[in-house]
Design a protein around this motif. Structure first.
Motif, PDB file in Angstrom:
ATOM      1  N   UNK A 222       0.835  -1.203   0.000  1.00  0.00           N
ATOM      2  CA  UNK A 222       0.000   0.000   0.000  1.00  0.00           C
ATOM      3  C   UNK A 222       0.879   1.267   0.000  1.00  0.00           C
TER       4      UNK A 222
ATOM      5  N   UNK B 120       2.048   1.910  -3.384  1.00  0.00           N
ATOM      6  CA  UNK B 120       0.993   2.569  -4.175  1.00  0.00           C
ATOM      7  C   UNK B 120       0.887   4.058  -3.819  1.00  0.00           C
ATOM      8  N   UNK B 121       1.136   4.384  -2.552  1.00  0.00           N
ATOM      9  CA  UNK B 121       1.086   5.782  -2.101  1.00  0.00           C
ATOM     10  C   UNK B 121       2.327   6.557  -2.496  1.00  0.00           C
ATOM     11  N   UNK B 122       3.283   5.890  -3.125  1.00  0.00           N
ATOM     12  CA  UNK B 122       4.570   6.487  -3.532  1.00  0.00           C
ATOM     13  C   UNK B 122       5.403   6.944  -2.322  1.00  0.00           C
TER      14      UNK B 122
ATOM     15  N   UNK C 225       6.319  17.308  -4.929  1.00  0.00           N
ATOM     16  CA  UNK C 225       6.036  17.184  -6.350  1.00  0.00           C
ATOM     17  C   UNK C 225       4.693  17.852  -6.684  1.00  0.00           C
TER      18      UNK C 225
ATOM     19  N   UNK D 222      -0.519  11.799 -11.731  1.00  0.00           N
ATOM     20  CA  UNK D 222      -0.846  11.509 -10.326  1.00  0.00           C
ATOM     21  C   UNK D 222      -1.033  12.790  -9.514  1.00  0.00           C
TER      22      UNK D 222
ATOM     23  N   UNK E 170      -5.451   8.461  -5.413  1.00  0.00           N
ATOM     24  CA  UNK E 170      -4.177   8.228  -6.093  1.00  0.00           C
ATOM     25  C   UNK E 170      -3.699   6.786  -5.868  1.00  0.00           C
ATOM     26  N   UNK E 171      -3.976   6.270  -4.631  1.00  0.00           N
ATOM     27  CA  UNK E 171      -3.588   4.889  -4.324  1.00  0.00           C
ATOM     28  C   UNK E 171      -4.274   3.923  -5.298  1.00  0.00           C
TER      29      UNK E 171
ATOM     30  N   UNK F 109      -2.839   4.405  -8.890  1.00  0.00           N
ATOM     31  CA  UNK F 109      -1.528   3.764  -9.084  1.00  0.00           C
ATOM     32  C   UNK F 109      -1.690   2.261  -9.253  1.00  0.00           C
TER      33      UNK F 109
END
Lengths: 242, 477
Positions: A165, A168-170, A202, B327, B339-340, B343
C-alpha cells in the motif's frame, strides 16, 4: 486411598447430536441449514425461502438457537444490514469478516492500519533499506512506554500488504537488492523496500493552476460567460479581490 | 489526431505573434486540413492578397508547408494538372512558445554570439548566410573585417548539425510563390505575377533561388529539453549527484547519432571525465559514481567489443515524469486515497472491486465512490460481470485503466489551460499597456498596485511555461 474416580475430571463437552435430539422440529430444520453453510453463514431471508417457515417462526427459532449457544450472528462487511447467522463452532470466512484488517464490528481498523504504516515508514527511514522480515522483527519487539505497541502481533502477510500500500502511495519503492552499498545487509536479488524521495514536494504543471481542477473547464471559452478573464478561480489564485 | 483545444491553442499562438488575419488563415488550415489557395480564400472570406501574404509569412516562419499534388482538372477532359496545397505544421507552431528556452540552451552551450544568431533565425523564421552576417555586423559595428569569420564560426557545421537545418528549397520560400501562380481558380496573368512580385519585395527578394536558407532545428532543441527534463527529474528524485552523473552520461553518449534518442550508452571513463568538470562533481569518487549508476539510475552494463558500457533508457524516466504529472492531478482532483487506487490500476490488468479495496486497504463504499468518479471522468473503462454462485447470480464490476484516453484528456486540458493563461496575460497588458513602464515616480499606493500586477503577470507567464513543459512531456518527448 483415593480412587482415580475422585480425581478432577474434564467437563464433558456437550454432544451436539444430543442437543439436536432435544430441539424441536423447526429448530432442528433451521440449525441443520445454518450448519450446512459452515463458515460462510446464511442470510435470514434465504432461511425463510429455503425452509418455507414464516418470518415470526424463523425469528423465534433463531433467538432460541442463539440462547442455546448453537448459532451466532456475524457482520457481513459487504452489507452490514444483511444479518447473517453461522453455527457457533465456525469462525467467519475472510469474505464475510473482511479478514485481519477488520474489527469484529465489521469496520476497517483504520487506527491499526495507520499505526502500522507509520511504524513501517519510520523503520525504513532509519535503516534506509528493509525487507518484510526485518520490519516484522522490528514490529515484534516494538515497545512504547515499556509496553508492547501491538496487543496482537502483526503477521508478515499484514506487513507485506501495508508495504504494498505504501508503494501505491509512492511513499516507498520496491526493488531488488544489489548486495552492495545501502543494500549490503540484504541478500542480493531479495525484494526490499526503500523510501521514495521528493514525493511530497512534487506538483504537476496542470495541478498547480486553477484550470487543472476546475469543475467548469468544459464550459470555459474565451468569449463565454465562464472565461479566463472573468474567472473567479483565477482571481482567487492571483490574489485579486472579488 | 490533435485535440480540439490543441488547434485552438496553436491558433492563439499565431494570433499573438502575427495578428488576427494570419491566425484566421492558419486556423482554417488547422481545422480543415490541406487546402489550395482559392479554397482558403473562400473559407476565410478575406481578400486573396491578404491570404497570400499571410501564407508567405507562415511559410517563412515554418508554420505552413506548401506542396504540389496532381489533380484532374475540371472541364479539361480528364487532364491532370499540378495544384499547390498548403498544410499547417501544428508541431512547429507549438515550438514558437519555446523560443526563450531554445535561446537559453544555445546561450549555455555555445555562448552569447550564437544565441544572437539563433534569435535572428527565430525572429525571422529562415535567413540566408548573408542576412545572418548582416545581423552580426549590426550587433558589432566596426568589426566588419571579421564578421564573416564570426558567422562562420557560429554556424560551423558541428553547431549547424545540432541546432540549424537547411530547408528544402524545392517547395518553400520563393518557389512557393511561383507554384501558387498555377493554382486552379486563379487567373494566370501579368497582374497576378506582379502582385506576387510585390510580396517578394516585402522581404524575400534578396534571396536567390540557389542560396541556402538557415532555420532552427526544432527537433534538436526538443531533444535537448528532453535531456534537461530527465536530469531535473533524477535530481529531484535521487539527489543532485545522481543528476550530475546522468548529465555526464548523456553528454558522453556513444549513441548520439542513433535515430532512437532514448537510449544512452556511455563508458565509465567518459562518465567520470564528464562528472569531474561539472560543478559539484569534482569531489565524486569512482565508487560514488558506480553506486549512483547501479542503485539510483538502474543502469545496465553491456559488454561492447572494446569496453563495458553503461546503458540507460530515457523513455523510462519520461514515463515516470508523465505518471507524476497525472498523479499530481489525481491527488488534487480526487485526493490521496484516489491516487492509491489510480496507481494500482495503472499497473497492467483488469481489477475487480474486491481486489481494489483489499489492495488499497480502503472501505468498500469509499472505493466504489472513487472508482465511480474516475469512470465518470473517463479515466477508467468498466465492465459488468455476472457470475453464478449457489444458483444465484452475482454482479461484479471489472475496472481497467485506459492510459491513451487519459493522456488525450490531460493534453486537451493542458492546451485549454495554456489558452486561458495566455488570454489572461494578454488581457492584463491590454487593460494596462504601461504595465511594465517605470513606476518609481508614482505615488506609493499606485506603485504597490503596479508591482502586484506585474507579479501576477509573471506568475501567469511562468505557469504557461510550466504547462508547455508538460505538453512537451506528453507530446514531444
Amino acid at each position: 486411598m483415593a480412587s482415580s474416580s475422585k480425581l478432577p475430571q474434564k467437563r464433558k463437552q456437550p454432544d451436539s447430536n444430543n442437543i439436536l435430539l432435544k430441539l424441536s422440529a423447526d429448530e432442528r430444520k433451521l440449525y441443520e441449514l445454518i450448519e450446512s453453510r459452515k463458515n460462510v453463514g446464511i442470510w435470514t431471508a434465504d432461511m425463510k425461502r429455503e425452509t418455507g417457515l414464516p418470518q415470526t417462526i424463523v425469528t423465534k427459532v433463531l433467538k432460541s438457537l442463539q440462547n442455546k449457544n448453537l448459532i451466532k450472528d456475524v457482520v457481513n462487511i459487504h452489507n452490514k444490514a444483511k444479518k447473517i447467522f453461522m453455527a457457533s463452532k465456525y469462525e467467519p470466512s475472510k469474505e464475510i469478516s473482511g479478514g485481519l484488517w477488520y474489527t469484529p464490528e465489521g469496520n476497517l481498523d483504520i487506527l491499526f492500519i495507520n499505526t502500522l504504516k507509520d511504524q513501517c515508514l519510520r523503520y525504513v527511514d532509519r535503516v534506509k533499506v528493509a525487507t518484510v522480515e526485518t520490519i516484522w522483527g522490528f514490529m515484534k519487539d516494538l515497545e512504547v512506554n515499556e509496553q508492547k505497541l501491538f496487543t496482537v502481533q502483526p503477521t508478515t502477510q499484514q506487513i507485506t500488504e501495508i508495504l504494498d500500500m505504501l508503494v501505491l502511495d509512492k511513499g516507498l519503492e520496491v526493488l531488488k537488492s544489489s548486495g552492495t552499498g545501502d543494500f549490503a545487509r540484504v541478500a542480493p536479488g531479495k525484494v526490499c523496500y526503500r523510501r521514495l524521495k521528493s514525493h511530497e514536494d512534487q506538483t504537476g504543471a496542470l495541478a498547480s493552476i486553477p484550470c487543472g481542477v476546475c469543475p467548469r473547464i468544459s464550459e470555459c471559452t474565451p468569449d463565454g460567460i465562464i472565461s479566463p478573464i472573468t474567472c473567479v478561480y483565477f482571481n482567487k489564485w492571483l490574489g485579486i479581490d472579488f | 489526431m490533435v485535440a480540439q483545444q490543441g488547434l485552438a491553442h496553436a491558433e492563439t499562438i499565431v494570433k499573438s505573434h502575427f495578428g488576427e488575419i494570419v491566425s484566421k488563415v492558419v486556423g482554417c488550415l488547422l481545422h480543415r486540413g490541406s487546402l489550395a489557395l482559392p479554397e482558403i480564400v473562400r473559407f476565410v472570406r478575406l481578400p486573396p492578397p491578404q491570404v497570400r501574404s499571410s501564407l508567405l509569412v507562415l511559410i517563412q516562419h515554418n508554420c505552413v508547408q506548401a506542396f504540389s499534388i496532381e489533380r484532374p482538372a475540371a472541364g479539361l477532359g480528364g487532364a491532370i494538372r499540378n495544384v499547390t496545397q498548403y498544410t499547417a505544421l501544428f508541431y512547429n507552431i507549438l515550438q514558437r512558445m519555446r523560443f526563450t528556452k531554445f535561446s537559453a540552451i544555445v546561450n549555455a552551450d555555445l555562448g552569447e554570439q550564437c544565441e544572437y544568431l539563433l534569435d535572428g533565425l527565430l525572429q525571422h523564421g529562415r535567413l540566408t548566410f548573408d542576412q545572418l552576417a548582416v545581423r552580426v555586423t549590426l550587433k558589432h559595428p566596426g568589426g566588419s573585417s571579421s564578421v564573416e569569420q564570426q558567422v562562420t564560426i557560429a554556424a560551423a557545421v558541428s553547431h549547424a548539425e545540432r541546432f540549424c537545418e537547411i530547408p528544402d528549397m524545392g517547395t518553400n520560400t520563393i518557389p512557393n510563390v511561383k507554384v501558387t501562380d498555377h493554382s486552379p481558380g486563379v487567373s494566370v496573368g501579368d497582374k497576378r505575377k506582379r502582385k506576387a512580385r510585390e510580396v517578394d519585395n516585402d522581404g524575400q527578394a534578396t534571396i536567390a533561388e540557389s542560396e541556402f536558407l538557415w532555420r532552427a532545428n526544432f527537433e534538436k532543441f526538443v531533444c535537448c529539453l528532453k535531456k534537461k527534463a530527465c536530469v531535473e527529474h533524477i535530481k529531484s528524485r535521487s539527489g543532485p549527484n545522481a543528476g550530475i552523473v546522468l548529465e555526464a552520461m548523456i553528454e558522453s553518449n556513444h549513441e548520439q547519432k542513433a535515430k532512437d534518442n532514448n537510449s544512452v550508452m556511455s563508458s565509465m571513463d567518459d562518465i567520470l571525465e564528464g562528472v569531474k568538470v561539472k560543478p559539484g562533481g569534482s569531489s565524486m569518487t569512482l565508487e560514488n559514481v558506480r553506486k549512483i549508476l547501479v542503485e539510483e539510475l538502474g543502469c545496465r552494463l553491456s559488454d561492447e567489443e572494446t569496453e563495458a558500457l553503461h546503458t540507460i533508457n530515457l523513455k523510462n524516466i519520461i514515463e515516470t515524469c508523465q505518471n507524476d504529472e497525472v498523479e499530481a492531478l489525481v491527488v488534487k482532483r480526487y485526493g490521496d486515497e484516489a491516487r492509491r487506487i489510480f496507481t494500482l490500476l495503472a499497473k497492467k490488468g483488469i481489477y475487480e472491486n474486491d481486489q481494489i479495496h483489499n489492495a488499497a486497504l480502503l472501505e468498500k463504499t469509499k472505493t466504489e465512490g472513487i472508482l465511480y468518479k474516475f469512470w465518470k471522468d473517463d479515466y477508467l473503462d468498466m465492465k459488468r460481470a455476472i457470475s453464478s454462485e449457489d444458483g444465484r447470480q452475482k454482479h461484479n464490476f471489472l475496472w481497467k485503466m485506459n492510459k491513451s484516453v487519459i493522456s488525450e484528456h490531460i493534453l486537451n486540458d493542458m492546451y485549454h489551460a495554456a489558452i486561458n493563461l495566455s488570454q489572461r496575460a494578454t488581457h492584463m497588458i491590454e487593460e494596462d499597456p504601461e504595465l511594465f513602464a517605470p513606476y518609481q515616480n508614482l505615488p506609493e499606493a499606485q506603485r504597490k498596485l503596479k508591482i502586484a500586477q506585474q507579479t501576477r503577470w509573471i506568475v501567469l507567464l511562468y505557469s504557461l511555461s510550466k504547462i508547455d513543459d508538460g505538453l512537451m512531456l506528453f507530446l514531444d518527448f
